[in-house]
Design a protein around this motif. Structure first.
Motif, PDB file in Angstrom:
ATOM      1  N   SER A 134      43.989  23.799  24.405  1.00  0.00           N
ATOM      2  CA  SER A 134      45.226  23.204  24.903  1.00  0.00           C
ATOM      3  C   SER A 134      45.047  22.970  26.393  1.00  0.00           C
ATOM      4  O   SER A 134      44.460  23.801  27.092  1.00  0.00           O
ATOM      5  N   GLU A 183      50.056  21.402  27.229  1.00  0.00           N
ATOM      6  CA  GLU A 183      50.035  20.266  26.306  1.00  0.00           C
ATOM      7  C   GLU A 183      49.087  20.575  25.161  1.00  0.00           C
ATOM      8  O   GLU A 183      47.890  20.780  25.364  1.00  0.00           O
ATOM      9  N   SER A 189      54.472  19.569  23.958  1.00  0.00           N
ATOM     10  CA  SER A 189      54.254  20.213  25.250  1.00  0.00           C
ATOM     11  C   SER A 189      55.351  21.222  25.558  1.00  0.00           C
ATOM     12  O   SER A 189      56.419  21.226  24.939  1.00  0.00           O
TER      13      SER A 189
END
Length: 577
Positions: A134, A183, A189
């Motif tokens: 991520s 995100e 997000s």
């Protein structure tokens, strides 16, 4: 899921998967300036028993187990070119220290029975393991500085972010972070304010780990965060094979269109990069260690002189091992922060020139130490008023930056470290000029020793050969001419010595040939002309990269040597793992 897999130690399973690739394991402790490299001598995936072997010459190795356990980072380099980086970190693992020889030790570790770690505040920390990815953006200064990173673990209370070591200069423990944006691969997000809980070096590839606490969460933010933590826990359990009821990935971690494009671009960039030879890795390690030392100064309030002296000794060793390969490797610091690049390149060339004058000069070590440290005051000045050293600065920011010598001197006094006379001389006078136009005190003429005159010329040439504050770099010939025409600012005898040492086509510069080829200069002859080059691009096919080394007999195939050019003008750069 088989019965045996279900009853294997999950942490050991993760470690075993990473050990299949090229890897490095680093043992670290909060109060120790060095991470120790260790080898996995034994791993039982059923019981979770792991044996580490390491070498340590000091008498205080117990300090690495001060909390009763051992902490380590395991970095694996995966993929066809072994440049896809994955990390796994564990802290306070139960361990027993056994001395096996005068400097050799074993650590018998009992790995935790779960990959999930319960934090002191009661939350469960989810490690991002076995390819979980991520992206993170840290808004360090509101509307001014954003630092990209990757998520390494996540909990309700906060997260750990992996950032480039170069970006760590703007971050300190206790610092508020106006914006933390996570995100996930599918495009979802999460945004929150944050606070830096801790920062430390992460492994040996030039990265830092930043612990962030989420603060001022609203009810809706907390609910969203709970969902993401639960999905991360599900994904980690699926990848670790600890729950046979899970048969597919969490939707959160299935890449969307945007993430797929980013991953493809990153893969292509990695493929462009050839593996670094040992000399380039050695120079890059010095650059990384310089930044690690700065981190200790800022976050732990100690002066890690062992790290810096090790950098000095490494530079000398590399010069003496293969001078020309060393000069070539110095050029590949172009993508490092300017303060790091300038410090290491100036220190490297100072080492080279001092040793060429007198290999037994007792001043060399302390002089090079001063050169390595002389720009470190610049990152110490980073603040909301000067959020970055990368930008084109306004007059007020330039005025702040001119105080970097005093900032470093004050910090050293605060830390209680006293430099030697030679080291202090370089630290305080490296920016002075013979005509009194330098700073911080405007010394001139006989007030400046031969050593400072040499440092001044090396610095002046280096600055002109690199872009600064929006100004393009000069060619070596233009740089020499500019310094020669600077009236009495620089010692012209030393300038001639420099020109004779490195020539008009310095090793490590990018040469352009009339046949449309761009090539790094690898070696030059006694007259300063290239006799070996590394071709990286044919401008007739600008989207195609080449990697071919040719020597003097074949240079005519490239056409006439037209001059030295700026790599960034042609998209030629080094890429970081």
């Amino acid at each position: 899921m088989s019965f045996s897999a279900q009853h294997q130690n999950p942490s050991a399973n993760v470690i075993r998967s990473l050990l299949k690739h090229k890897h490095e394991l680093s043992v670290y402790a909060k109060d120790m300036p060095y991470a120790l490299k260790a080898e996995v001598a034994g791993l039982n995936v059923d019981t979770g028993h792991m044996v580490l072997e390491l070498e340590y010459a000091g008498s205080d190795i117990e300090r690495y187990l001060a909390t009763g356990g051992v902490s380590f980072d395991l970095e694996a380099l995966k993929g066809t070119q072994t440049i896809e980086r994955e990390t796994y970190s564990l802290n306070n693992v139960a361990a027993k220290l056994i001395k096996t020889d005068s400097m050799l030790y074993q650590l018998e570790c009992q790995l935790p029975e779960s990959v999930f770690v319960k934090e002191s505040r009661g939350a469960v920390r989810i490690p991002f393991i076995l390819g979980m990815q991520s992206r993170v953006s840290l808004e360090v200064y509101l509307h001014e500085l954003n630092v990209p990173g990757r998520l390494r673990n996540l909990s309700i209370g906060g997260c750990m972010v992996d950032i480039d070591l170069a970006e760590s200069v703007a971050i300190s423990a206790g610092q508020p972070i106006p914006g933390v944006m996570l995100e996930f691969p599918n495009g979802e997000s999460f945004f929150s304010e944050g606070k830096v809980r801790h920062i430390r070096p992460l492994g040996n590839q030039g990265y830092a780990a930043v612990g962030i606490q989420f603060i001022n969460l609203s009810t809706s933010q907390t609910e969203t965060l709970f969902q993401f933590v639960n999905e991360a826990e599900r994904e980690a359990a699926y990848r670790a094979g600890t729950n046979d009821k899970l048969v597919n990935h969490s939707l959160l971690f299935i890449p969307g269109v945007k993430e797929k494009k980013i991953l493809q671009r990153e893969a292509l960039e990695r493929e462009k990069r050839a593996r670094q030879p040992p000399m380039e890795r050695g120079v890059m390690d010095v650059a990384h260690q310089l930044q690690v030392g700065l981190m200790y100064i800022k976050s732990r309030h100690l002066f890690p002189h062992e790290i810096f002296y090790d950098c000095v000794d490494t530079l000398r060793y590399l010069v003496e091992q293969d001078r020309k390969a060393f000069l070539y490797a110095l050029a590949f610091l172009r993508e490092e922060p300017d303060w790091v690049r300038l410090a290491v390149q100036v220190a490297g060339l100072l080492t080279d020139m001092l040793l060429s004058r007198d290999p037994h000069n007792p001043q060399v070590r302390e002089a090079v130490f001063g050169a390595l440290l002389h720009t470190m005051g610049k990152p110490l000045l980073i603040s909301a008023e000067l959020p970055s050293l990368k930008v084109n600065m306004n007059p007020a920011q330039k005025a702040i930056l001119r105080g970097h010598v005093a900032a470093l001197r004050n910090k050293l006094d605060e830390l209680g470290w006293t430099p030697s006379p030679t080291c202090r001389e370089v630290l305080e006078n490296a920016n002075e000029r013979l005509d009194g136009s330098g700073y911080p005190t405007g010394k001139s003429g006989r007030q400046l020793t031969e050593l400072i005159r040499l440092v001044a010329v090396i610095k002046a040439v280096n600055k002109l050969l690199h872009s600064r504050n929006g100004l393009p770099p000069r060619s070596p010939l233009d740089a020499y001419r500019t310094i020669h025409e600077a009236d009495t600012a620089y010692d012209k005898t030393i300038l001639v010595e420099y020109m004779q040492a490195y020539g008009l086509y310095p090793i490590g510069s990018l040469a352009k040939f009339s046949g449309g080829f761009l090539a790094w200069v690898v070696d030059i002859n006694g007259k300063g002309m290239p006799i070996q080059v590394h071709i990286v691009k044919n401008l007739r096919f600008p989207d195609t990269n080449i990697s071919s080394v040719i020597t003097e007999n074949d240079l005519s195939q490239l056409g006439k040597l037209e001059g030295i050019v700026n790599p960034s003008d042609y998209g030629v750069k080094m890429l970081k793992i």
